[in-house]
Design an enzyme around this catalytic site. Structure first.
Site, PDB file in Angstrom:
ATOM      1  N   HIS A 258     116.267  20.260 -11.081  1.00  0.00           N
ATOM      2  CA  HIS A 258     116.149  19.868 -12.419  1.00  0.00           C
ATOM      3  C   HIS A 258     116.159  18.473 -12.306  1.00  0.00           C
ATOM      4  O   HIS A 258     116.777  17.824 -11.946  1.00  0.00           O
ATOM      5  CB  HIS A 258     117.781  20.432 -13.434  1.00  0.00           C
ATOM      6  CG  HIS A 258     118.630  20.264 -12.897  1.00  0.00           C
ATOM      7  ND1 HIS A 258     119.678  20.739 -11.573  1.00  0.00           N
ATOM      8  CD2 HIS A 258     119.904  19.300 -13.046  1.00  0.00           C
ATOM      9  CE1 HIS A 258     120.070  20.636 -11.605  1.00  0.00           C
ATOM     10  NE2 HIS A 258     120.693  19.504 -12.452  1.00  0.00           N
TER      11      HIS A 258
ATOM     12  N   ARG B 162     118.066  22.741 -24.193  1.00  0.00           N
ATOM     13  CA  ARG B 162     119.345  21.462 -24.081  1.00  0.00           C
ATOM     14  C   ARG B 162     120.280  21.757 -22.943  1.00  0.00           C
ATOM     15  O   ARG B 162     120.827  22.874 -22.606  1.00  0.00           O
ATOM     16  CB  ARG B 162     119.918  21.404 -25.404  1.00  0.00           C
ATOM     17  CG  ARG B 162     118.400  20.388 -26.959  1.00  0.00           C
ATOM     18  CD  ARG B 162     118.831  20.088 -27.942  1.00  0.00           C
ATOM     19  NE  ARG B 162     117.917  20.737 -28.730  1.00  0.00           N
ATOM     20  CZ  ARG B 162     116.516  19.127 -28.439  1.00  0.00           C
ATOM     21  NH1 ARG B 162     117.182  18.304 -27.675  1.00  0.00           N
ATOM     22  NH2 ARG B 162     115.455  19.534 -28.861  1.00  0.00           N
ATOM     23  N   ASP B 163     121.306  20.575 -22.503  1.00  0.00           N
ATOM     24  CA  ASP B 163     122.042  20.538 -21.944  1.00  0.00           C
ATOM     25  C   ASP B 163     123.473  21.068 -22.791  1.00  0.00           C
ATOM     26  O   ASP B 163     123.438  21.079 -23.748  1.00  0.00           O
ATOM     27  CB  ASP B 163     122.481  18.693 -21.056  1.00  0.00           C
ATOM     28  CG  ASP B 163     123.132  19.291 -19.916  1.00  0.00           C
ATOM     29  OD1 ASP B 163     123.004  18.942 -18.562  1.00  0.00           O
ATOM     30  OD2 ASP B 163     124.523  19.323 -20.504  1.00  0.00           O
TER      31      ASP B 163
END
Ligand code: DGP
Length: 121
Positions: free
Chosen positions: A104, A32-33
């Site tokens: 990414h 998760r960011d």
């Protein structure tokens, strides 16, 4: 641009920095960011040392490239993003606003994501 072994995602891959892991296989790590821009904001990174989508596409093996993109779709599906829709983003270089120089993909969903690009200069 040469690959910086000390970028933050390289450190996450080496386990030197923790992450909220979503998925991992031979080809990718997904987490998760840290600064989510939507209810679901997941990052997917290849395990190999590639700076950008261009670098990955040019230098990655067929197996790595297939493994990466299959994983992106699997992660979208497993996180219930497919039916309602979602956005994938690969920021690249200065104009693309890329902050971390390890290739990414952002997966954004859980609500309507809005205009495709900012009108800001
Ligand atoms: P980009 O601008 O496309 O390079 O996006 C980099 C993203 O990485 C940004 O949305 C914030 C996220 N990020 C930066 N540092 C960390 C970290 O240490 N952990 C996690 N999970 N995400 C990070």
């Amino acid at each position: 641009m040469s690959y910086d072994e000390n970028n933050i995602f390289a450190k996450i891959l080496r386990g030197e920095i923790p992450c909220d892991k979503v998925y991992e296989d031979d080809y990718v790590l997904s987490f998760r960011d840290i600064s989510p821009q939507a209810p679901v904001h997941i990052l997917v990174i290849p395990k190999g040392a590639y700076v950008s989508i261009a670098d990955f596409s040019a230098k990655g093996s067929e197996e790595e490239i297939a493994g990466f993109w299959r994983a992106v779709s699997k992660i979208a599906s497993e996180n219930d993003l497919v039916d309602a829709g979602f956005r994938t983003i690969a920021n690249t270089g200065l104009n693309g606003g890329q902050e971390v120089p390890h290739f990414h993909i952002h997966l954004l969903g859980g609500r309507a994501i809005g205009p495709m690009v900012s009108k800001a200069a």
